[in-house]
Scaffold this active site. Structure first.
Site, mmCIF file in Angstrom:
data_model
loop_
_atom_site.group_PDB
_atom_site.id
_atom_site.type_symbol
_atom_site.label_atom_id
_atom_site.label_comp_id
_atom_site.label_asym_id
_atom_site.label_seq_id
_atom_site.Cartn_x
_atom_site.Cartn_y
_atom_site.Cartn_z
ATOM 1 C CD1 TRP A 147 41.895 -5.946 19.617
ATOM 2 C CD2 TRP A 147 39.661 -5.904 19.524
ATOM 3 N NE1 TRP A 147 41.442 -7.235 19.733
ATOM 4 C CE2 TRP A 147 40.075 -7.242 19.670
ATOM 5 C CE3 TRP A 147 38.295 -5.639 19.429
ATOM 6 C CZ2 TRP A 147 39.174 -8.296 19.739
ATOM 7 C CZ3 TRP A 147 37.393 -6.683 19.501
ATOM 8 C CH2 TRP A 147 37.839 -7.998 19.654
ATOM 9 C CG ASN A 148 37.551 -5.221 24.352
ATOM 10 O OD1 ASN A 148 38.477 -4.487 24.692
ATOM 11 N ND2 ASN A 148 36.975 -6.057 25.174
ATOM 12 C CE LYS A 171 50.844 -0.639 20.883
ATOM 13 N NZ LYS A 171 49.526 -0.941 20.274
ATOM 14 N N PRO A 172 47.269 2.590 22.038
ATOM 15 C CG PRO A 172 46.363 3.753 20.216
ATOM 16 C CD PRO A 172 47.509 3.772 21.200
ATOM 17 C CB ALA A 173 44.492 -2.422 19.913
ATOM 18 C CB SER A 174 47.931 -2.426 15.627
ATOM 19 O OG SER A 174 48.996 -2.786 16.420
ATOM 20 N N GLY A 224 44.266 -6.316 28.320
ATOM 21 C CA GLY A 224 44.385 -7.132 27.109
ATOM 22 C C GLY A 224 44.306 -8.605 27.458
ATOM 23 C CG LEU A 247 45.318 -9.932 32.467
ATOM 24 C CD1 LEU A 247 46.288 -10.974 32.995
ATOM 25 C CD2 LEU A 247 45.973 -9.069 31.408
ATOM 26 C CB CYS A 280 37.174 -8.344 29.609
ATOM 27 S SG CYS A 280 36.547 -6.834 30.349
ATOM 28 C CD GLU A 381 38.796 -13.522 26.962
ATOM 29 O OE1 GLU A 381 39.951 -13.439 26.518
ATOM 30 O OE2 GLU A 381 38.213 -12.609 27.560
HETATM 31 P P1 NAD Z 1 46.131 -8.020 23.318
HETATM 32 O O1 NAD Z 1 46.753 -8.565 24.540
HETATM 33 O O2 NAD Z 1 46.406 -8.678 22.035
HETATM 34 O O3 NAD Z 1 46.562 -6.490 23.118
HETATM 35 C C1 NAD Z 1 46.305 -5.509 24.096
HETATM 36 C C2 NAD Z 1 47.275 -4.360 23.903
HETATM 37 O O4 NAD Z 1 48.597 -4.825 24.183
HETATM 38 C C3 NAD Z 1 47.331 -3.800 22.488
HETATM 39 O O5 NAD Z 1 47.496 -2.396 22.544
HETATM 40 C C4 NAD Z 1 48.570 -4.459 21.919
HETATM 41 O O6 NAD Z 1 49.141 -3.717 20.862
HETATM 42 C C5 NAD Z 1 49.466 -4.457 23.146
HETATM 43 N N1 NAD Z 1 50.564 -5.442 23.116
HETATM 44 C C6 NAD Z 1 50.636 -6.633 22.471
HETATM 45 N N2 NAD Z 1 51.831 -7.226 22.702
HETATM 46 C C7 NAD Z 1 52.517 -6.403 23.536
HETATM 47 C C8 NAD Z 1 53.813 -6.466 24.140
HETATM 48 N N3 NAD Z 1 54.651 -7.489 23.926
HETATM 49 N N4 NAD Z 1 54.205 -5.444 24.930
HETATM 50 C C9 NAD Z 1 53.381 -4.400 25.168
HETATM 51 N N5 NAD Z 1 52.150 -4.273 24.606
HETATM 52 C C10 NAD Z 1 51.724 -5.274 23.798
HETATM 53 O O7 NAD Z 1 44.563 -7.943 23.625
HETATM 54 P P2 NAD Z 1 43.374 -7.563 22.599
HETATM 55 O O8 NAD Z 1 43.159 -8.710 21.661
HETATM 56 O O9 NAD Z 1 43.616 -6.195 22.047
HETATM 57 O O10 NAD Z 1 42.129 -7.436 23.602
HETATM 58 C C11 NAD Z 1 41.261 -8.461 23.908
HETATM 59 C C12 NAD Z 1 41.587 -9.034 25.268
HETATM 60 O O11 NAD Z 1 41.522 -8.006 26.252
HETATM 61 C C13 NAD Z 1 40.618 -10.100 25.727
HETATM 62 O O12 NAD Z 1 41.315 -11.156 26.312
HETATM 63 C C14 NAD Z 1 39.776 -9.369 26.783
HETATM 64 O O13 NAD Z 1 39.162 -10.213 27.709
HETATM 65 C C15 NAD Z 1 40.792 -8.472 27.386
HETATM 66 N N6 NAD Z 1 40.137 -7.356 28.083
HETATM 67 C C16 NAD Z 1 40.181 -7.296 29.454
HETATM 68 C C17 NAD Z 1 39.521 -6.270 30.143
HETATM 69 C C18 NAD Z 1 39.535 -6.184 31.641
HETATM 70 O O14 NAD Z 1 39.203 -5.121 32.174
HETATM 71 N N7 NAD Z 1 39.883 -7.235 32.356
HETATM 72 C C19 NAD Z 1 38.823 -5.308 29.410
HETATM 73 C C20 NAD Z 1 38.792 -5.407 28.009
HETATM 74 C C21 NAD Z 1 39.476 -6.430 27.362
#
Ligand code: NAD
Length: 478
Positions: A147-148, A171-174, A224, A247, A280, A381
């Site tokens: 979502w960020n 699949k975007p974040a909810s 994520g 991540l 991130c 983090e």
């Molecule tokens: P999250 O892991 O909660 O969710 C990310 C995505 O995964 C969402 O679309 C979510 O719906 C989906 N998801 C959740 N459970 C799943 C499953 N079991 N199977 C498949 N998909 C699933 O992350 P968040 O809270 O949305 O984002 C923040 C995190 O993302 C932070 O840790 C940040 O550092 C990281 N991030 C990393 C980068 C990078 O390039 N390394 C960039 C931006 C954000």
């Protein structure tokens, strides 16, 4: 009510269920979105699979032209898209517009690269025999986005996937589906086959899980949290599915005694507080040489004090609310943990409440000193507007502390000393080292992490490789 974008059409969830997308600044409903099911995800995957035949008919040049056309289509709607992004995500509308520009720049990069891909010719030892190395699309890709930065991080998947001739289900974040849905529909108007780009909404554990588990999806690009990434990596390993994992991070920034302190302070404040620290690659731990510590803090603290959280839809707002309550509670708990262990809040340190902040998720931009090394904000983090600053005696101590984390995404060093700069580039355990600079999301440079920050790279020609299969062909001419 928003709908999912599947097979070139707006579609509801087969279950008819919806959920509310909430404005982080006001706590009010922005719009409801379909609460997708596994069946919905399968419909989107089937549509992406059905589109593969038509995609295979396209030339690389045509795919580059589609990407160029996509840029035009999105550009024409930029102000309203930026507004929707602000309303669902919370970032200031100027940052939302920047995010869309960055997304378009990424598409532009892959539009140019689509027709520049090369295979190779290989002379073989047997007479009259030679080999070819061909690059072919993998098939259906799944792009799972946090979502960020919902739009740029969708683009880092859609751009190379389409350039290489794949189809994709996004699949975007909810909590941030709305701008993504609008953009996926706009992209699909560029002339590419129906079903080449799909977008499904709903819980990650349901629709996201189906994308990861479904054998028709041959490649997952995930951005994520590290915990979610570990799970997705395990499932993809079992399925023998191609996967890249972008991540979490705990990026260190090192300020040496010979640094340009004004510039370093300015970039530290952007690097930590842009998008309210929810990045991130945000600066999450700042190490300053003892001899310039006070001078540096005298420059940084006023900059942090000047960040005034306000309505993110106002064009001059630089700091908005945090994305959701969980996120706000998390940073509050991390800051309170540090304060409870003897840290000092030079600026901020608490939630913002009452008046303009009575609704929504607000936290004061915060600067901490004297934070113990085992405080939560150091070990975990931290995803919010709070920055711990540490004194170090020299570069060796700074690098040792910088590496004392499970993460390894970005890092930076501020110095005019070439030996210091080289040592940092060589010794910091991270996917990226920026010298007298921070990351601006360069589409030209590979970006990714080591250790718990991930596997694989996005951006650059390097990322395109992850969207191809390499096929060896031997031709014997008798
Ligand atoms: P999250 O892991 O909660 O969710 C990310 C995505 O995964 C969402 O679309 C979510 O719906 C989906 N998801 C959740 N459970 C799943 C499953 N079991 N199977 C498949 N998909 C699933 O992350 P968040 O809270 O949305 O984002 C923040 C995190 O993302 C932070 O840790 C940040 O550092 C990281 N991030 C990393 C980068 C990078 O390039 N390394 C960039 C931006 C954000």
């Amino acid at each position: 009510m928003a709908k999912m974008w599947i097979a070139g059409e707006w579609q509801d969830s087969a279950s008819g269920d919806t959920y509310d997308v909430i404005n982080p600044a006001t706590g009010e409903l922005v719009e409801s979105a379909p609460k997708g099911t596994r069946e919905d995800a399968r419909r989107a995957i089937d549509a992406a699979e059905a589109a593969l035949g038509a995609m295979a008919e396209s030339t690389a040049e045509q795919r580059g032209q589609w990407l160029d056309k996509m840029i035009e289509l999105v550009q024409a709607h930029k102000p309203e898209l930026a507004r929707t992004l602000t309303m669902e995500q919370g970032k200031p509308v100027g940052e939302a517009a920047n995010e869309i520009d960055h997304f378009l720049h990424g598409l532009h990069f892959y539009a140019g690269l689509a027709s520049k891909v090369r295979g190779s010719y290989v002379p073989l030892p047997a007479k009259g025999t030679y080999g070819m190395v061909m690059k072919q699309p993998i098939g259906v890709c799944g792009g799972i986005v946090p979502w960020n930065f919902p739009i740029t991080l969708m683009g880092t998947k859609v751009g190379p996937a389409i350039a290489a001739g794949n189809t994709i289900v996004v699949k975007p974040a909810s909590t941030t589906p709305l701008t993504t849905l609008k953009i996926c529909a706009l992209l699909s108007e560029a002339g590419l086959p129906k079903g080449a780009i799909n977008c499904i909404t709903g819980p990650g554990g349901v629709v996201g899980e189906e994308l990861v588990e479904n054998p028709k999806v041959r490649r997952i690009a995930f951005t994520g949290e590290s915990a979610t990434g570990r799970h997705i990596g395990e499932v993809c390993g079992r399925m023998l599915k191609r996967v890249t994992l972008e991540l979490g991070g705990s990026d260190p920034m090192i300020v040496c005694d010979d640094a340009d302190l004004d510039r370093a302070a300015s970039m530290a404040s952007v690097g930590r507080y842009y998008n309210n620290g929810q990045a991130c690659l945000a600066v999450k731990r700042l190490f300053v040489f003892d001899s310039v510590f006070e001078a540096f803090m005298d420059k940084l603290a006023p900059r942090v004090k000047r960040l005034k959280p306000a309505d993110p839809l106002k064009p001059d707002t630089r700091t908005g609310p945090m994305h959701n309550r969980t996120q706000r509670d998390e940073i509050q708990a991390q800051v309170e943990d540090a304060l409870g262990r003897g840290a000092q809040a030079v600026v901020g340190g608490q939630r913002l409440e009452g008046g303009d902040f009575a609704r929504g998720n607000w936290f004061a931009p915060t600067l901490l000193t004297s934070v113990p090394d085992d405080a939560r904000i150091v070990v975990e983090e931290s995803f919010g507007p709070a920055l711990p600053v540490f004194r170090v005696k020299d570069l060796d101590e700074a690098i040792e502390k910088a590496n004392h984390t499970e993460y390894g995404l970005g890092s930076s060093i501020w110095t005019r000393n070439l030996s210091h700069a080289y040592k940092a580039a060589d010794k910091i355990q991270a996917g990226n080292v920026w010298i007298n600079s921070l990351h601006y999301g360069y589409d030209e440079m590979p970006f990714g992490g080591v250790k718990a920050s991930g596997i694989g790279r996005e951006h650059g020609p390097e990322a395109l490789e992850y969207y191809f299969e390499t096929k060896g062909v031997v031709i014997a001419v008798s």
